[in-house]
Every structure is written in C-alpha cells, then in structure tokens.
Design a protein around this motif. Structure first.
Motif: not given
Ligand code: 13P
Ligand code: SF4
Length: 322
Positions: A214-215, A226-228, A247-252
C-alpha cells in the motif's frame, strides 16, 4: 536495494521506555490543562508523541478539520509548518504553536506565490488546485486546496477540462490517472516518497512472496504501479485496520507503521524505512518547551490569510473522500 525494517506491535514503546518518559508526559499533560491546549499530531510523529502526548491524531485533512471543531485556546501542532499554518488560517482566533520552526516540507519549499502567479499568466483562466503542503502565500494564489484524501474529488468539484495542479508532480500525475481532467503539473516532490522505486519494490516482492503493498500518492508512478492500494495516510491506516493482514508493505514515512502497529497486533510491517527529517524535528522535549514558553506562535499577514483561507475553506466543503 534498501534494507527492510520489520515492525510488530510488541516492538513499539516497550514498558521501560514508557516509564522513563512518564515525568515528561506528566509535564505536558499539566501544561495542556494550564493553557487549555491540545496536541494535534500527524500520523508521521514518533510513537511516543503519537501514543503518549497527542489528543488528536490524523492526516493533513483531519488536522485541518480539527481547527474548526476544537474548544481549546491553543493548538500545538505536532507536525510540520504548513499544517500549523493551515490550522491558523482556519481559526485565526486560536494560538497555534509549532514546536520547531525548522519543521518544514520539501514540497512547501519548492514553490512560491510568485511561481503560481506565473503559472496563471501562462495558462489564463485555468483554475489552480494546490496541495495543502504549501505556504499560505501559495494557497492565497490558488482557487482551492486539496489533501491526498480528497485531491481527485477537489479536481472534479471544479467541473472543468483542465486544472493547474501544484506542487506535487506525483500526486498530480496520480490524480490525472483517476479523472478525465487534464492536469498541468508543477515539478515538486516529497524527499521521502520520491526515494522509493518501483524496481526495489518489485525485487522485495520477489523475495517476500505475495505481500500486499500500500502506498501514498506522493510516491512516483512506477511505485504506485506496484501497489495494491493507493491512499492518504488516513486511508492506509483504514486499509490495514480493516483487513488486519498478516504482512503488509506500507510505502510512506516509516513512523506510521510503528503508530498503527498497536491497533493491528497480528500484522507484520515490512518496508524500506524512509524518515521525514522535517517531521522528526518535533520531539516530546520541544512540545513541552512549546507549551512552557508559548513558542513558536504562527502568524500570517491578514491580506494573505484572507485569500488563503478562502482556498482552504472551499476544500473543507468538499470534505473527506477516502
Ligand atoms: P497525508 O495528508 O496523507 O497525511 O499526507 C501528508 C504528508 O505530508 C505526506 O507526506
Ligand atoms: Fe513534506 Fe514529504 Fe515530509 Fe510530508 S513526508 S512533510 S510531504 S517532506
């Protein structure tokens, strides 16, 4: 490739750290009562501020809306200068304090009121939509402001074919993908979000497996591809608290995962850890000093404030759209 930081709720604010901070927190609570003050903290504050000192937490829009609603006489803005200025614009009767004047923003530093006047001369009649991450001077030259939570709705509210969008080129490009409106961009960017690259996210995904990403829309287009999910800091928090993924990749900005971890104890946050040097100017110590000495009080020249307020109030009528 940047190293990933992994956070789970148990890692954030261990009991010994909270105990060590208690005298400082008690000072802040006492001063808040004495001054009839509140601490309003952005989602990027460190967890000690976010969990122990703040009365209200939120994204840029929530911090702007609070200035309309609060009964406090004093707002200590634990965030960056444009947020404090926006609160002051909305409620000039209140004292708004920013604990460190160096808490700026690369987007706000990258454009002036004169730049917007030039853009308007180059594109006569085209309305100007300005991200709140700007000075009051820039807002004063704009038709309406927006935040990341309502940028698309604000642009659509104008009902025009073309807008000038300042100053974040990446948010502007993302808005352009979500509307039929043509967007004339200013080439500003956020020094935190522009550091993420689509290539590194794709590589991390290959090693981590199918982890949701998430971005924030201040990220460049190859990252957003690339973000969902793409959304404001508020919308990202809603996304994880509603879904509670493993799990999550949080782009901020990196601190936000630490802050939301408590509400999502079963989620592991995996991300390249980019910190905002401006947000990190704000500390518990300077929040206490701010309340003790009533510094630094935000002031805006009335002729600028009146015009800037119009642009902000027009955005508040559109409201939250995420
Ligand atoms: P939000 O409005 O999404 O909280 O974003 C503010 C900001 O400065 C992002 O870098
Ligand atoms: Fe500005 Fe970026 Fe820091 Fe937000 S994270 S305050 S946009 S420099």
């Amino acid at each position: 490739m940047t190293t990933l930081q992994i956070t789970r709720s148990a890692d954030v604010l261990p009991a010994e750290e909270v105990a060590a901070l208690t005298p400082l927190i008690e000072d802040i609570q006492r001063l808040k009562v004495e001054r009839n003050a509140i601490v309003a903290a952005h989602n990027y504050m460190t967890p000690d501020i976010y969990h122990l000192a703040a009365d209200i937490t939120g994204d840029s829009l929530a911090l702007a809306q609070l200035a309309l609603d609060t009964d406090a006489d004093v707002i200590v803005l634990a965030g960056v200068h444009f947020m404090a200025e926006t609160a002051k614009l909305i409620n000039p009767e209140k004292t708004v304090l920013i604990p460190d004047l160096a808490a700026g923003c690369s987007l706000a530093d990258g454009i002036t009121g004169a730049d917007v006047r030039r853009l308007k001369e180059e594109h006569p009649g085209v309305p100007v939509v300005t991200y709140v991450n700007t000075s009051a001077d820039v807002k004063a030259e704009s038709d309406i402001t927006c935040t990341s939570s309502n940028a698309v709705a604000v642009v659509e509210s104008l009902g025009v074919d073309r807008v000038i969008f300042t100053p974040d080129q990446y948010l502007g490009r993302w808005v352009a993908t979500q509307t039929d409106t043509d967007v004339i961009l200013w080439e500003g960017s956020c020094i935190v979000h522009e550091r993420f690259t689509g290539e590194e996210i794709a590589q991390h995904r290959m090693t981590l497996g199918d982890i949701p990403v998430i971005a924030h829309p201040e990220c460049p287009p190859d990252v957003l591809a690339e973000a969902d999910f793409v959304g404001s800091t508020h919308a990202m928090i809603e996304w994880v608290t509603t879904r509670q993924p493993d799990k999550v990749m949080m782009l901020t900005e990196c601190s936000m995962a630490d802050n939301v971890a408590e509400a999502t104890p079963n989620t592991e946050y995996v991300r390249p850890c980019n910190l905002c040097p401006y947000m990190k100017r704000i500390t518990l110590d300077n929040i206490r000093a701010s309340l003790e000495t009533m510094t630094h009080s935000v002031e805006i020249a009335p002729e600028v404030a009146d015009r800037a307020r119009r642009a902000v109030m027009r955005m508040l009528e559109v409201g939250r759209k995420d």
